[in-house]
Write a protein that holds these residues in place. Structure first.
Motif, short mmCIF file in Angstrom:
data_model
loop_
_atom_site.label_atom_id
_atom_site.label_comp_id
_atom_site.label_asym_id
_atom_site.label_seq_id
_atom_site.Cartn_x
_atom_site.Cartn_y
_atom_site.Cartn_z
N GLN A 29 9.92 13.48 -10.76
CA GLN A 29 8.50 13.16 -10.13
C GLN A 29 8.15 11.88 -9.78
OE1 GLN A 29 6.47 16.14 -9.89
NE2 GLN A 29 8.47 17.04 -10.14
N HIS A 31 5.36 8.84 -9.60
CA HIS A 31 4.33 8.30 -10.20
C HIS A 31 4.01 7.11 -9.60
CE1 HIS A 31 4.30 11.35 -13.17
NE2 HIS A 31 5.68 11.17 -13.35
N GLU A 32 2.52 6.58 -10.21
CA GLU A 32 2.37 5.19 -9.49
C GLU A 32 1.63 4.68 -10.98
OE1 GLU A 32 -0.60 2.81 -6.37
OE2 GLU A 32 -0.75 5.12 -6.67
N ASP A 33 2.19 3.36 -11.35
CA ASP A 33 1.43 2.57 -12.35
C ASP A 33 1.16 1.43 -11.64
OD1 ASP A 33 1.01 0.64 -14.62
OD2 ASP A 33 3.01 0.79 -15.18
N ILE A 41 4.79 2.14 -7.64
CA ILE A 41 5.41 3.48 -7.37
C ILE A 41 6.88 3.47 -7.93
CG2 ILE A 41 5.92 5.26 -5.57
CD1 ILE A 41 3.47 3.97 -3.93
N TYR A 42 7.08 4.69 -8.81
CA TYR A 42 8.30 4.81 -9.44
C TYR A 42 8.51 6.04 -9.52
CZ TYR A 42 6.03 5.63 -13.75
OH TYR A 42 5.08 6.14 -14.78
N GLU A 44 10.05 8.88 -12.08
CA GLU A 44 10.62 9.16 -13.53
C GLU A 44 11.60 9.62 -13.86
OE1 GLU A 44 9.67 8.62 -17.47
OE2 GLU A 44 7.79 8.42 -15.97
N ARG A 160 0.80 10.32 0.72
CA ARG A 160 1.16 11.50 -0.16
C ARG A 160 1.39 12.83 0.22
NH1 ARG A 160 -3.37 9.05 -4.30
NH2 ARG A 160 -1.99 8.08 -5.84
N LYS A 163 7.06 13.36 -0.20
CA LYS A 163 7.64 12.34 -0.94
C LYS A 163 8.29 11.23 -0.37
CE LYS A 163 7.23 15.63 -4.56
NZ LYS A 163 7.97 16.25 -5.60
#
Length: 164
Positions: A29, A31-33, A41-42, A44, A160, A163
């Protein structure tokens, strides 16, 4: 300065993210931190292998390419059916900085895009047809993001939608 380099290799196949360096690391998945000093954006669970030379990087890329989804079409006997991303993460900090206060992190993403396809030219049917349609959709989404970014401020950037 202390400098470390890590390498990751992933594949986006039919909108599913897969770590090409770790068997069975599929459907990862994104994700964005967005917190200050966060990861940005990374992906997981994506592996990051420490490397010390260009030969180390080349070996990882070769390993990843061997696990990449390919299929035969009328246009290409070994057609890549996915996009791949090689990421090099370079971190540096002052010698003696045990807490990482002076750390600077940069990422370089090298992207190999699957080519767009015309069903008539490739003769694709079944799974190859579905793969081709997904490739075209993701490339179109990337084009929409690039257009939104180049048209200036005030426009929604639809990053978004895929991917990729």
């Amino acid at each position: 300065k202390n400098v470390t380099v890590q390498c990751s290799v992933l594949e986006i196949y039919n909108e599913r993210v897969k770590d090409l360096l770790v068997p069975d690391a599929e459907n990862l998945q994104i994700h964005e931190d967005a917190a200050p000093g966060g990861r940005g954006i990374y992906v997981e669970g994506l592996s990051a292998t420490p490397v010390a030379s260009s030969a180390d990087i080349a070996a990882l890329v070769e390993k990843g390419q061997a696990r990449r989804a390919v299929g035969q079409t009328n246009m290409n006997e070994h057609s890549s059916r996915s996009h791949s991303v090689v990421t090099l993460k370079v971190a540096s900090c002052d010698t003696g900085d045990a807490e990482g206060v002076t750390m600077t992190v940069s990422k370089l993403h090298l992207v190999d895009l699957a080519g767009s396809e015309r069903q008539k030219a490739t003769g694709a049917t079944g799974d190859r047809l579905k793969e081709g349609a997904q490739i075209n959709l993701s490339l179109s989404a990337l084009g929409n993001v690039i257009n939104a970014l180049t048209e200036g401020k005030g426009r929604h950037v639809p990053y978004r939608d895929s991917k990729l």
